[in-house]
Design a protein around this motif. Structure first.
Motif, PDB file in Angstrom:
ATOM      1  N   GLN A 183      20.595  32.821 -32.661  1.00  0.00           N
ATOM      2  CA  GLN A 183      22.042  32.982 -32.999  1.00  0.00           C
ATOM      3  C   GLN A 183      22.350  34.453 -33.402  1.00  0.00           C
ATOM      4  OE1 GLN A 183      24.297  30.804 -31.704  1.00  0.00           O
ATOM      5  NE2 GLN A 183      25.982  32.501 -31.749  1.00  0.00           N
ATOM      6  N   GLU A 184      21.787  34.980 -34.225  1.00  0.00           N
ATOM      7  CA  GLU A 184      21.824  36.562 -34.706  1.00  0.00           C
ATOM      8  C   GLU A 184      21.488  37.400 -33.570  1.00  0.00           C
ATOM      9  OE1 GLU A 184      19.671  33.975 -36.462  1.00  0.00           O
ATOM     10  OE2 GLU A 184      21.612  33.497 -37.532  1.00  0.00           O
ATOM     11  N   GLN A 185      20.557  36.974 -32.525  1.00  0.00           N
ATOM     12  CA  GLN A 185      20.265  38.139 -31.702  1.00  0.00           C
ATOM     13  C   GLN A 185      21.119  37.907 -30.555  1.00  0.00           C
ATOM     14  OE1 GLN A 185      16.406  36.278 -31.021  1.00  0.00           O
ATOM     15  NE2 GLN A 185      15.379  38.071 -31.771  1.00  0.00           N
ATOM     16  N   LYS A 186      22.061  36.830 -30.118  1.00  0.00           N
ATOM     17  CA  LYS A 186      22.734  36.775 -29.025  1.00  0.00           C
ATOM     18  C   LYS A 186      23.897  37.783 -29.009  1.00  0.00           C
ATOM     19  CE  LYS A 186      21.986  31.969 -28.489  1.00  0.00           C
ATOM     20  NZ  LYS A 186      22.409  30.758 -28.869  1.00  0.00           N
ATOM     21  N   PRO A 187      24.057  38.487 -27.692  1.00  0.00           N
ATOM     22  CA  PRO A 187      24.914  39.547 -27.351  1.00  0.00           C
ATOM     23  C   PRO A 187      26.228  38.935 -26.898  1.00  0.00           C
ATOM     24  CG  PRO A 187      23.603  39.439 -25.511  1.00  0.00           C
ATOM     25  CD  PRO A 187      22.974  38.501 -26.570  1.00  0.00           C
ATOM     26  N   ALA A 188      27.394  39.792 -26.939  1.00  0.00           N
ATOM     27  CA  ALA A 188      28.325  39.417 -26.131  1.00  0.00           C
ATOM     28  C   ALA A 188      27.860  39.252 -24.513  1.00  0.00           C
ATOM     29  CB  ALA A 188      29.358  40.607 -26.102  1.00  0.00           C
ATOM     30  N   ARG A 189      28.444  38.253 -24.018  1.00  0.00           N
ATOM     31  CA  ARG A 189      27.885  37.914 -22.630  1.00  0.00           C
ATOM     32  C   ARG A 189      28.923  37.593 -21.755  1.00  0.00           C
ATOM     33  NH1 ARG A 189      23.984  32.739 -21.824  1.00  0.00           N
ATOM     34  NH2 ARG A 189      25.652  31.826 -20.663  1.00  0.00           N
TER      35      ARG A 189
END
Length: 119
Positions: free
Chosen positions: A88-94
């Motif tokens: 979750q901490e790595q997920k970018p805007a997408r």
């Protein structure tokens, strides 16, 4: 300064400017007729890791992803591979965009923007 690398016939796969990496759309390289959305997404995520490492960054520094899929009903399979790849901490805007047939059994293509930490 703008650094361009990994040339293709139509673009440079990687462009870095002011500490931001722009990775052009990547598809799965191995996509026989029985390769599914999940498998292609896994392959692309592995390729992204390789390109990021080559530019001195990692998925910890993702800023944005644009994902193009050929069939919206398969989005769940793409999301499953995506969520296995990132915390979750790595997920970018997408954004995920359904574009229809991309040809050559290509089901998904992913474009990435990431920060490149100062050396």
């Amino acid at each position: 300064m703008i650094a361009r690398s990994v040339p293709t016939s139509t673009s440079n796969r990687v462009v870095v400017h002011n500490g931001i990496l722009y990775l052009g759309g990547l598809g799965a390289l191995d996509r026989p007729n029985d390769t599914d959305m999940y498998g292609q997404t896994q392959q692309i995520c592995t390729r992204i890791d390789e390109f990021l490492a080559g530019a001195g960054t990692s998925k910890d520094h993702l800023l944005r992803a644009t994902i193009y899929i050929s069939d919206h009903s398969l989005k769940g399979e793409m999301n499953r591979a995506w969520n296995e790849w990132l915390t979750q901490e790595q997920k970018p805007a997408r954004a995920t965009i359904t574009v229809g047939d991309m040809g050559d059994n290509l089901l998904v293509e992913i474009e990435i923007t990431a920060a490149v930490p100062a050396a």
